[in-house]
Design a protein around this motif. Structure first.
Motif, PDB file in Angstrom:
ATOM      1  N   ALA A  25       0.831  -1.210   0.000  1.00 24.36           N
ATOM      2  CA  ALA A  25       0.000   0.000   0.000  1.00 24.36           C
ATOM      3  C   ALA A  25       0.864   1.258   0.000  1.00 24.36           C
ATOM      4  CB  ALA A  25      -0.926  -0.021   1.220  1.00 24.36           C
ATOM      5  N   VAL A  26       1.861   1.292   0.872  1.00 20.11           N
ATOM      6  CA  VAL A  26       2.679   2.495   0.978  1.00 20.11           C
ATOM      7  C   VAL A  26       3.716   2.501  -0.138  1.00 20.11           C
ATOM      8  CG1 VAL A  26       4.352   3.729   2.389  1.00 20.11           C
ATOM      9  CG2 VAL A  26       2.375   2.642   3.467  1.00 20.11           C
ATOM     10  N   GLY A  27       3.619   3.495  -0.986  1.00 19.74           N
ATOM     11  CA  GLY A  27       4.561   3.532  -2.098  1.00 19.74           C
ATOM     12  C   GLY A  27       4.470   4.875  -2.788  1.00 19.74           C
ATOM     13  N   LEU A  28       4.673   4.869  -4.082  1.00 19.99           N
ATOM     14  CA  LEU A  28       4.646   6.131  -4.813  1.00 19.99           C
ATOM     15  C   LEU A  28       3.268   6.768  -4.772  1.00 19.99           C
ATOM     16  CD1 LEU A  28       6.795   4.996  -7.849  1.00 19.99           C
ATOM     17  CD2 LEU A  28       7.476   6.511  -5.982  1.00 19.99           C
ATOM     18  N   GLY A  29       2.245   5.940  -4.562  1.00 23.30           N
ATOM     19  CA  GLY A  29       0.886   6.480  -4.443  1.00 23.30           C
ATOM     20  C   GLY A  29       0.809   7.486  -3.304  1.00 23.30           C
ATOM     21  N   ASN A  30       1.489   7.202  -2.213  1.00 23.48           N
ATOM     22  CA  ASN A  30       1.466   8.106  -1.059  1.00 23.48           C
ATOM     23  C   ASN A  30       2.460   9.241  -1.210  1.00 23.48           C
ATOM     24  OD1 ASN A  30       1.247   5.173  -0.474  1.00 23.48           O
ATOM     25  ND2 ASN A  30       0.331   5.956   1.400  1.00 23.48           N
ATOM     26  N   LEU A  31       3.658   8.890  -1.675  1.00 26.90           N
ATOM     27  CA  LEU A  31       4.756   9.855  -1.628  1.00 26.90           C
ATOM     28  C   LEU A  31       4.800  10.748  -2.859  1.00 26.90           C
ATOM     29  CD1 LEU A  31       7.283   7.182  -0.389  1.00 26.90           C
ATOM     30  CD2 LEU A  31       6.388   9.060   0.989  1.00 26.90           C
ATOM     31  N   TRP A  32       4.353  10.214  -3.958  1.00 22.09           N
ATOM     32  CA  TRP A  32       4.414  10.984  -5.209  1.00 22.09           C
ATOM     33  C   TRP A  32       3.022  11.420  -5.663  1.00 22.09           C
ATOM     34  CZ3 TRP A  32       2.492   8.416  -9.798  1.00 22.09           C
ATOM     35  CH2 TRP A  32       2.550   9.209 -10.945  1.00 22.09           C
ATOM     36  N   LYS A  33       2.071  10.451  -5.743  1.00 21.44           N
ATOM     37  CA  LYS A  33       0.799  10.787  -6.397  1.00 21.44           C
ATOM     38  C   LYS A  33      -0.142  11.598  -5.505  1.00 21.44           C
ATOM     39  CE  LYS A  33      -2.715   8.857  -9.389  1.00 21.44           C
ATOM     40  NZ  LYS A  33      -3.494   7.688  -9.738  1.00 21.44           N
ATOM     41  N   PHE A  34      -0.223  11.265  -4.227  1.00 22.66           N
ATOM     42  CA  PHE A  34      -1.149  12.008  -3.372  1.00 22.66           C
ATOM     43  C   PHE A  34      -0.758  13.486  -3.271  1.00 22.66           C
ATOM     44  CE2 PHE A  34      -2.823  13.475   0.734  1.00 22.66           C
ATOM     45  CZ  PHE A  34      -4.167  13.243   0.538  1.00 22.66           C
ATOM     46  N   PRO A  35       0.527  13.783  -2.988  1.00 25.74           N
ATOM     47  CA  PRO A  35       0.898  15.205  -2.958  1.00 25.74           C
ATOM     48  C   PRO A  35       0.695  15.891  -4.316  1.00 25.74           C
ATOM     49  CG  PRO A  35       2.621  13.863  -1.954  1.00 25.74           C
ATOM     50  CD  PRO A  35       1.642  12.918  -2.578  1.00 25.74           C
ATOM     51  N   TYR A  36       0.866  15.131  -5.374  1.00 24.97           N
ATOM     52  CA  TYR A  36       0.698  15.713  -6.709  1.00 24.97           C
ATOM     53  C   TYR A  36      -0.785  16.022  -6.977  1.00 24.97           C
ATOM     54  CZ  TYR A  36      -0.117  14.173 -11.671  1.00 24.97           C
ATOM     55  OH  TYR A  36      -0.581  13.970 -12.938  1.00 24.97           O
ATOM     56  N   LEU A  37      -1.663  15.145  -6.518  1.00 24.18           N
ATOM     57  CA  LEU A  37      -3.094  15.422  -6.707  1.00 24.18           C
ATOM     58  C   LEU A  37      -3.568  16.555  -5.796  1.00 24.18           C
ATOM     59  CD1 LEU A  37      -4.619  11.840  -7.082  1.00 24.18           C
ATOM     60  CD2 LEU A  37      -4.171  13.535  -8.865  1.00 24.18           C
TER      61      LEU A  37
END
Ligand code: PFF
Length: 457
Positions: A25-37
């Motif tokens: 679960a914890v991966g680029l989705g949290n570190l890259w994509k969420f802040p980007y969205l």
């Protein structure tokens, strides 16, 4: 254990499952994509409003849709004890439900082919940190130069895929679990250090207001679609990753508690990453290009540049982000591989190499989306954006509807209660209602709006 499920490997213990699922679960989705969205939906000027509306909707999507679907998905895996296709077949033989498993395989396959491209960026940033290239350079310009280099994009993508293949060949317990145990806690520690640091900068407080003051000025259906898709993406739901991990879970383990822990950690990491990134953006006045897609690679170096010992902290940070990406990528590759192993009776090694090679081939156009193929768009999107939109916002939520429908309406109450023995009768009712009605309806409404053209995506 039936003959079919023998020799598939299993987690060393329950904590092994939690760590591995959290690693997925914890991966680029949290570190890259969420802040980007949050950047995209919050606007770049904190005086003009913020991302509080998006964050709030995201949290609602996680609690009301993500968490119940996660429990449902792990339940299917633990009961079926096979890969996504096999588990559906084991639970309802000769029914079309196994097609849900195929949709998951397709999504897993496509996600990895662009996910590994961004993961490759994190490896380049390990090298850049060691060389301390950030000193004296504009981080935004540096990022733009990097992504416009096609050779580097493809090369790092390839290197990352090789790493993923090697870990997955190592097998469930030896490969995946061992790494997670060490690296997940380290990543958390590093993030917490950065959060503390950001509060000593002028932008820290601003970042908090930007992210957490509810602001519905820019609320629209588009935002809801992305928040929902992001909940699925970030929690690794809807495509059978957690189903596959659940299939290695011992009978006795408490699914509900494990899922709450995984979802809680996932949200916590995403919020920490955003606080750090926005704290930096507001402190240093960074202007992001391309809707903030590179902010993990521009805002973070800006902080390290101003920190005592920043160079080595930066090396450690990007190494940890690479590993977070690796543990997620591994879960995607494991889904495709476990299908080839269980259903096509391939040897693990051959299965993983075959899957990895095809995924690499399909992903090359994604790696070229920021340079040679930047002008090539379908439905106004580059190949990279198209894959992301299709997987996160369509395939995963559709997988989510099918999973919740299957568990909500097809499995019997006895079957469910056998797996969720730890739930009190009241809690079981609440969860069952969320899975039967709330989750599928919420997803259907959002996708329905998309189909009717009310949402542009
Ligand atoms: N959840 C991962 C992340 O947030 O980076 C990405 C992911 C992994 C999505 C596995 C889907 C999946 F099945």
């Amino acid at each position: 254990m039936t003959q079919e499920t023998q020799g598939r490997g299993a987690w060393g213990n329950r904590l092994g499952f939690i760590l591995a699922a959290a690693g997925s679960a914890v991966g680029l989705g949290n570190l890259w994509k969420f802040p980007y969205l949050t950047y995209r939906f919050g606007g770049e000027d904190p005086e003009q409003g913020g991302a509080g509306g998006f964050v709030l909707i995201y949290l609602l999507c996680v609690a009301l849709v993500g968490l119940p679907v996660m429990i449902a998905e792990v339940l299917i895996g633990r009961r079926g004890r096979l890969n996504p296709v096999g588990s559906f077949r084991a639970l309802r033989p000769a029914s079309p439900w196994r097609l849900t498993g195929f949709l998951g395989l397709l999504a897993g396959f496509l996600i990895l082919s662009y996910y590994a491209v961004v993961a490759g960026w994190t490896m380049e940033y390990v090298v850049k940190s060691v060389a301390w290239d950030f000193a004296g350079n504009d981080p935004v310009q540096m990022f733009d130069d990097f992504v416009s280099n096609p050779v580097k994009q493809v090369a790092w993508f390839f290197v990352f895929m090789v790493f993923s293949v090697l870990v997955v060949i190592g097998g469930v317990s030896k490969g995946i679990e061992r790494w997670n145990r060490i690296l997940m806690p380290l990543l958390l520690l590093m993030l917490l250090i950065l959060v503390v640091r950001v509060f000593t900068l002028p932008g820290g407080g601003k970042a908090m207001r930007f992210l957490f003051l509810p602001d519905f000025a820019n609320l629209d259906l588009d935002m809801v679609l992305w928040a929902l898709g992001q909940a699925f993406f970030s929690l690794s739901l809807g495509m059978g990753a957690l189903l596959t991990y659940g299939s290695y879970l011992p009978r006795k383990a408490n699914i509900g508690l494990a899922c709450v822990a995984i979802a809680g950690l996932d949200v916590f990491v995403a919020l920490c990453a955003s606080v750090v990134i926005f704290g930096s953006i507001f402190s240093f006045g960074l202007v992001m290009e391309s809707g903030g897609i590179g902010n993990l690679f521009t805002a973070i170096p800006a902080i390290f540049l101003k920190m005592e010992g920043g160079r080595w902290m930066s090396v450690i940070f990007y190494v940890l982000v690479s590993f977070a990406a690796l543990t997620s990528a591994v879960s995607l590759l494991e889904v495709v591989s476990s299908y080839l192993i269980d259903e096509k009776k391939m040897l693990r090694r051959n299965a993983v190499i075959t899957a990895g090679t095809i995924i690499f081939a399909v992903g090359v156009p994604c790696a070229l989306s920021f340079n040679l193929l930047a002008g090539f768009t379908v439905l106004d999107r580059t190949v990279f954006d198209l894959f992301d939109f299709f997987c996160a916002n369509l395939a995963l939520p559709i997988g989510g509807i099918l999973i919740s429908f299957f568990v909500g309406w097809v499995l019997t109450t006895e079957e469910k209660k056998e797996e969720l023995g730890e739930f009190s009768p009241g809690l079981f009712k609440v969860w069952n209602f969320l899975v039967r009605v709330v989750a599928p309806l919420a997803i259907l409404l959002v996708l329905g709006a998309l189909l009717m053209g009310r949402v542009s995506g």
